[in-house]
Write a protein that holds these residues in place. Structure first.
Motif: not given
Length: 159
Positions: A1-23
């Motif tokens: 027996m083989t494992a199920p074939v992987l498939e993907t489906r688009y669900v949403f887009t995240l738009t993440v607003m970012i600030g200034a980098v601290t190092s």
């Protein structure tokens, strides 16, 4: 027996607003950077909502390590609220890699064609809201693009 074939489906887009980098500087494993998250939105056929207005910036950030090869390990933690009032916690790990000159441009906030940078993530979600429990019962992958003030992540569920 083989494992199920992987498939993907688009669900949403995240738009993440970012600030200034601290190092935090060179830590022995690479340069540690912390980038605050200042909100954003989520939109798509699987889910709609927007960044927890005002509250997301109190706890959201992307914690990065830039390796000597310029391979970037990312670990972002934040939350968002859906249109119907559910709060969802996000822990998103991934890597970003590409030609060093293009990664340097991104660091300076200059535009770079997203297709030229390998930027993939593995978001995990937590919520107590029954309608969105499916987010905790599946594996997700994301294809991302870094811009000067935001990160855009197309999220797909692995079926």
């Amino acid at each position: 027996m083989t494992a199920p074939v992987l498939e993907t489906r688009y669900v949403f887009t995240l738009t993440v607003m970012i600030g200034a980098v601290t190092s935090a500087g060179e830590t022995g494993i690479g340069v540690r950077r912390i980038i605050p998250i200042h909100g954003g939105e989520v939109k798509g056929p699987g889910l709609n909502g927007e960044g927890v207005s005002g509250r997301i910036c109190d706890f959201g950030a992307d914690f990065q390590v830039i390796r000597p090869s310029e391979l970037i390990d990312l670990e972002a933690k934040y939350g968002f609220e859906t249109d119907d009032g559910a709060t969802i916690y996000v822990e998103n790990r991934g890597i970003r890699f590409g030609p060093i000159d293009l990664l340097q441009k991104l660091k300076r906030g200059e535009p770079v064609e997203p297709a030229l940078i390998y930027f993939r993530t593995h978001p995990r979600f937590e919520t107590g809201h029954d309608k969105y429990r499916w987010l905790m019962e599946h594996v997700f992958v994301g294809s991302a693009a870094r811009h000067a003030d935001r990160v855009i992540i197309d999220v797909h569920v692995v079926l």
